[in-house]
Design a protein around this motif. Structure first.
Motif, PDB file in Angstrom:
ATOM      1  N   LEU A  89       0.622  -1.158  -0.070  1.00  0.00           N
ATOM      2  CA  LEU A  89       0.099  -0.088  -0.041  1.00  0.00           C
ATOM      3  C   LEU A  89       0.937   1.381  -0.039  1.00  0.00           C
ATOM      4  CD1 LEU A  89      -2.834   1.433   0.232  1.00  0.00           C
ATOM      5  CD2 LEU A  89      -2.413   1.336   2.993  1.00  0.00           C
ATOM      6  N   ALA A  90       0.389   2.191  -0.740  1.00  0.00           N
ATOM      7  CA  ALA A  90       1.033   3.528  -0.974  1.00  0.00           C
ATOM      8  C   ALA A  90       0.171   4.639  -0.352  1.00  0.00           C
ATOM      9  CB  ALA A  90       1.674   3.985  -2.279  1.00  0.00           C
ATOM     10  N   VAL A  91       0.624   5.145   0.791  1.00  0.00           N
ATOM     11  CA  VAL A  91      -0.057   6.226   1.384  1.00  0.00           C
ATOM     12  C   VAL A  91       0.406   7.500   1.124  1.00  0.00           C
ATOM     13  CG1 VAL A  91      -0.876   7.042   3.702  1.00  0.00           C
ATOM     14  CG2 VAL A  91      -0.513   4.342   3.417  1.00  0.00           C
ATOM     15  N   LEU A  92      -0.263   8.287   0.592  1.00  0.00           N
ATOM     16  CA  LEU A  92       0.005   9.681   0.192  1.00  0.00           C
ATOM     17  C   LEU A  92      -0.817  10.634   1.069  1.00  0.00           C
ATOM     18  CD1 LEU A  92       0.001   9.482  -3.811  1.00  0.00           C
ATOM     19  CD2 LEU A  92       1.603   8.584  -2.417  1.00  0.00           C
ATOM     20  N   THR A  93      -0.103  11.733   1.643  1.00  0.00           N
ATOM     21  CA  THR A  93      -0.811  12.569   2.438  1.00  0.00           C
ATOM     22  C   THR A  93      -0.323  13.877   1.998  1.00  0.00           C
ATOM     23  OG1 THR A  93      -0.420  10.991   4.017  1.00  0.00           O
ATOM     24  CG2 THR A  93      -0.737  13.390   4.756  1.00  0.00           C
ATOM     25  N   ILE A  94      -1.321  15.012   1.816  1.00  0.00           N
ATOM     26  CA  ILE A  94      -1.352  16.208   1.463  1.00  0.00           C
ATOM     27  C   ILE A  94      -1.022  16.934   2.868  1.00  0.00           C
ATOM     28  CG2 ILE A  94      -2.297  18.298   0.262  1.00  0.00           C
ATOM     29  CD1 ILE A  94      -4.326  16.368  -1.046  1.00  0.00           C
ATOM     30  N   ASP A  95       0.334  17.610   3.040  1.00  0.00           N
ATOM     31  CA  ASP A  95       0.702  17.901   4.105  1.00  0.00           C
ATOM     32  C   ASP A  95       0.746  19.360   4.232  1.00  0.00           C
ATOM     33  OD1 ASP A  95       1.469  17.997   6.715  1.00  0.00           O
ATOM     34  OD2 ASP A  95       3.374  17.101   6.524  1.00  0.00           O
ATOM     35  N   ARG A  96      -0.414  20.309   4.018  1.00  0.00           N
ATOM     36  CA  ARG A  96      -0.155  21.551   4.213  1.00  0.00           C
ATOM     37  C   ARG A  96      -1.599  22.010   5.230  1.00  0.00           C
ATOM     38  NH1 ARG A  96      -0.790  25.594  -0.263  1.00  0.00           N
ATOM     39  NH2 ARG A  96       0.374  26.911   1.045  1.00  0.00           N
ATOM     40  N   ALA A  97      -1.461  21.109   6.384  1.00  0.00           N
ATOM     41  CA  ALA A  97      -2.765  21.573   7.354  1.00  0.00           C
ATOM     42  C   ALA A  97      -2.876  22.958   7.554  1.00  0.00           C
ATOM     43  CB  ALA A  97      -2.562  20.869   8.454  1.00  0.00           C
ATOM     44  N   ASP A  98      -1.823  23.879   7.665  1.00  0.00           N
ATOM     45  CA  ASP A  98      -1.901  25.110   8.107  1.00  0.00           C
ATOM     46  C   ASP A  98      -2.768  26.167   7.100  1.00  0.00           C
ATOM     47  OD1 ASP A  98       0.091  24.984   6.368  1.00  0.00           O
ATOM     48  OD2 ASP A  98       1.189  26.325   7.406  1.00  0.00           O
ATOM     49  N   ALA A  99      -2.684  25.499   5.723  1.00  0.00           N
ATOM     50  CA  ALA A  99      -3.311  26.067   4.840  1.00  0.00           C
ATOM     51  C   ALA A  99      -4.500  25.271   4.454  1.00  0.00           C
ATOM     52  CB  ALA A  99      -2.495  26.352   3.673  1.00  0.00           C
ATOM     53  N   MET A 100      -5.178  24.446   5.114  1.00  0.00           N
ATOM     54  CA  MET A 100      -6.270  23.569   4.758  1.00  0.00           C
ATOM     55  C   MET A 100      -6.025  22.619   3.542  1.00  0.00           C
ATOM     56  SD  MET A 100      -8.733  24.233   6.946  1.00  0.00           S
ATOM     57  CE  MET A 100     -10.348  24.248   6.268  1.00  0.00           C
ATOM     58  N   ASN A 101      -4.589  22.239   3.435  1.00  0.00           N
ATOM     59  CA  ASN A 101      -4.099  21.243   2.456  1.00  0.00           C
ATOM     60  C   ASN A 101      -4.471  21.834   1.157  1.00  0.00           C
ATOM     61  OD1 ASN A 101      -2.949  19.672   4.223  1.00  0.00           O
ATOM     62  ND2 ASN A 101      -5.088  18.552   4.662  1.00  0.00           N
ATOM     63  N   ALA A 102      -4.544  23.185   1.024  1.00  0.00           N
ATOM     64  CA  ALA A 102      -4.888  23.850  -0.516  1.00  0.00           C
ATOM     65  C   ALA A 102      -3.495  23.631  -1.357  1.00  0.00           C
ATOM     66  CB  ALA A 102      -4.782  25.440  -0.227  1.00  0.00           C
ATOM     67  N   LEU A 103      -3.791  23.762  -2.672  1.00  0.00           N
ATOM     68  CA  LEU A 103      -2.845  23.177  -3.838  1.00  0.00           C
ATOM     69  C   LEU A 103      -2.188  24.174  -4.063  1.00  0.00           C
ATOM     70  CD1 LEU A 103      -5.239  20.466  -5.112  1.00  0.00           C
ATOM     71  CD2 LEU A 103      -3.247  20.055  -3.499  1.00  0.00           C
ATOM     72  N   ASP A 104      -0.971  24.402  -3.813  1.00  0.00           N
ATOM     73  CA  ASP A 104      -0.201  25.635  -4.402  1.00  0.00           C
ATOM     74  C   ASP A 104       0.596  24.615  -5.598  1.00  0.00           C
ATOM     75  OD1 ASP A 104       1.867  24.384  -2.954  1.00  0.00           O
ATOM     76  OD2 ASP A 104       2.282  26.090  -1.760  1.00  0.00           O
ATOM     77  N   VAL A 105       1.402  25.475  -6.368  1.00  0.00           N
ATOM     78  CA  VAL A 105       2.014  24.832  -7.428  1.00  0.00           C
ATOM     79  C   VAL A 105       3.037  23.513  -6.827  1.00  0.00           C
ATOM     80  CG1 VAL A 105       3.696  25.204  -9.278  1.00  0.00           C
ATOM     81  CG2 VAL A 105       1.609  26.689  -9.133  1.00  0.00           C
ATOM     82  N   PRO A 106       3.795  23.892  -6.023  1.00  0.00           N
ATOM     83  CA  PRO A 106       4.938  22.927  -5.650  1.00  0.00           C
ATOM     84  C   PRO A 106       4.130  21.531  -4.918  1.00  0.00           C
ATOM     85  CG  PRO A 106       5.629  24.911  -4.648  1.00  0.00           C
ATOM     86  CD  PRO A 106       4.226  25.232  -5.159  1.00  0.00           C
ATOM     87  N   THR A 107       2.914  21.819  -4.370  1.00  0.00           N
ATOM     88  CA  THR A 107       2.129  20.656  -3.924  1.00  0.00           C
ATOM     89  C   THR A 107       1.547  19.994  -5.055  1.00  0.00           C
ATOM     90  OG1 THR A 107       1.591  21.933  -1.975  1.00  0.00           O
ATOM     91  CG2 THR A 107       0.364  20.103  -2.339  1.00  0.00           C
ATOM     92  N   LYS A 108       0.969  20.697  -6.069  1.00  0.00           N
ATOM     93  CA  LYS A 108       0.602  19.989  -7.026  1.00  0.00           C
ATOM     94  C   LYS A 108       1.499  19.096  -7.713  1.00  0.00           C
ATOM     95  CE  LYS A 108      -1.444  23.698  -8.293  1.00  0.00           C
ATOM     96  NZ  LYS A 108      -2.321  25.051  -9.335  1.00  0.00           N
ATOM     97  N   VAL A 109       2.577  19.858  -8.116  1.00  0.00           N
ATOM     98  CA  VAL A 109       3.417  19.067  -8.729  1.00  0.00           C
ATOM     99  C   VAL A 109       4.011  17.702  -8.140  1.00  0.00           C
ATOM    100  CG1 VAL A 109       6.084  19.052  -9.381  1.00  0.00           C
ATOM    101  CG2 VAL A 109       4.622  21.186  -9.942  1.00  0.00           C
ATOM    102  N   ALA A 110       4.211  17.900  -6.551  1.00  0.00           N
ATOM    103  CA  ALA A 110       4.539  16.670  -5.785  1.00  0.00           C
ATOM    104  C   ALA A 110       3.582  15.827  -5.988  1.00  0.00           C
ATOM    105  CB  ALA A 110       4.922  17.303  -4.480  1.00  0.00           C
ATOM    106  N   LEU A 111       2.350  15.998  -5.818  1.00  0.00           N
ATOM    107  CA  LEU A 111       1.125  15.106  -5.700  1.00  0.00           C
ATOM    108  C   LEU A 111       0.786  14.441  -7.020  1.00  0.00           C
ATOM    109  CD1 LEU A 111      -1.102  14.084  -4.001  1.00  0.00           C
ATOM    110  CD2 LEU A 111      -2.503  15.714  -4.647  1.00  0.00           C
ATOM    111  N   ARG A 112       1.057  15.163  -8.189  1.00  0.00           N
ATOM    112  CA  ARG A 112       0.912  14.644  -9.381  1.00  0.00           C
ATOM    113  C   ARG A 112       2.422  13.619  -9.518  1.00  0.00           C
ATOM    114  NH1 ARG A 112       3.272  18.571 -13.759  1.00  0.00           N
ATOM    115  NH2 ARG A 112       5.242  17.830 -12.741  1.00  0.00           N
ATOM    116  N   ASP A 113       3.488  13.776  -9.318  1.00  0.00           N
ATOM    117  CA  ASP A 113       4.527  12.936  -9.405  1.00  0.00           C
ATOM    118  C   ASP A 113       4.523  11.865  -8.517  1.00  0.00           C
ATOM    119  OD1 ASP A 113       5.452  14.821 -11.183  1.00  0.00           O
ATOM    120  OD2 ASP A 113       6.972  15.652  -9.982  1.00  0.00           O
ATOM    121  N   ALA A 114       3.789  11.980  -7.083  1.00  0.00           N
ATOM    122  CA  ALA A 114       3.678  10.917  -6.324  1.00  0.00           C
ATOM    123  C   ALA A 114       2.490   9.701  -6.792  1.00  0.00           C
ATOM    124  CB  ALA A 114       3.193  11.452  -4.836  1.00  0.00           C
ATOM    125  N   VAL A 115       1.575  10.507  -7.268  1.00  0.00           N
ATOM    126  CA  VAL A 115       0.271   9.524  -7.802  1.00  0.00           C
ATOM    127  C   VAL A 115       0.922   8.886  -9.146  1.00  0.00           C
ATOM    128  CG1 VAL A 115      -1.634   9.496  -8.712  1.00  0.00           C
ATOM    129  CG2 VAL A 115      -1.302  10.680  -6.785  1.00  0.00           C
TER     130      VAL A 115
END
Length: 266
Positions: free
Chosen positions: A13-39
């Motif tokens: 199992l791969a567990v992917l966690t969006i980790d911007r809790a202080d921003a309600m896990n909103a998707l800024d560009v670095p997070t979108k890139v990282a999430l896209r690449d992780a998935v």
């Protein structure tokens, strides 16, 4: 990879966690890139047989586009003519294609509000386990935008065309109990039990017949846009694929010996 997306392994199992809790896990560009690449990495890794997607903290799964960053991108567009919404093609589309199209099960553990593209990501998963404090809000029309990240495709298939139209044009928060009634949630559990329940659910899938799961996903997607005759041919093709898998032989042998099959994902 950005430190705003965590990629962990628990067996198959791969567990992917969006980790911007202080921003309600909103998707800024670095997070979108990282999430896209992780998935994409999880989809292409044969050792990964299921994916669990969640958000950090207890308030939000993901509230979608980081609007604070978006304001700056709109200003840049005015000054340079470069489109602020290139992110749909560059980030959201490949992310959702990888998430919905991978030949292995995907589970969203929705720990809080899922809004805009965040809701779309949950809809793109095969299963959605919700905390009883969670909810969905499509949000797009509220900021004068149309649906993206596949919501126009996934949402009608979950709730029907008429209800999808309502939820997209007249966005509101759909609480967990209503989400279960509408078919947006696979299961609703107390918030304190979400992490353990979702992981156990996803691990069960990770230890299942991966080839058969992938074939089921492909068959369902194909059926959505093809005739019955075309689908029957596709089912024949996919059943041959599943029938030649090692897991099918394991399952048949286990049935004959009255044992529990130990699937290997091949």
């Amino acid at each position: 990879m950005s430190d705003t997306v965590r990629y962990e392994r628990d067996g198959a199992l791969a567990v992917l966690t969006i980790d911007r809790a202080d921003a309600m896990n909103a998707l800024d560009v670095p997070t979108k890139v990282a999430l896209r690449d992780a998935v994409t990495a999880a989809a292409g890794d044969p050792a990964v047989r299921a994916v669990l997607l969640t958000g950090a903290g207890g308030k939000a799964f993901c509230v979608g586009q980081d609007l604070k960053e978006h304001v700056g991108l709109l200003q840049q567009q005015r000054e340079t003519g470069e489109g602020a919404l290139r992110t749909v093609a560059e980030h959201y589309n490949p992310l959702v294609r990888a998430l919905a199209g991978m030949r292995k099960p995907t589970v969203a553990a929705v720990n809080g509000v899922a809004a805009g593209a965040g809701a779309s990501l949950a809809f793109a998963c095969d299963f959605r386990i919700l905390a009883d404090t969670a909810g969905f809000n499509t949000s797009f029309a509220g900021v004068a935008l149309t649906a993206d990240s596949g919501a126009s495709w996934t949402l009608p298939r979950l709730v029907g065309h008429a209800r999808a139209t309502e939820l997209l044009m007249l966005p509101r928060t759909v609480r967990a109990d209503e989400a279960l009634t509408l078919g947006l949630a696979t299961r609703v559990v107390p918030a304190a039990e979400l992490a353990a329940t979702a992981r156990e659910f996803a691990l069960t899938l990770a230890n299942g017949p991966t080839v058969a799961y992938g074939a089921i996903k492909e068959s369902l997607a194909y059926a959505a846009s093809h005739s019955l005759d075309e689908l029957l041919d596709k089912e024949d093709e996919l059943q041959t694929l599943a029938g030649e898998s090692e897991d099918h032989r394991i399952a048949v042998d286990a049935f004959l010996t009255k044992q529990k099959p130990g699937f290997v994902g091949r």
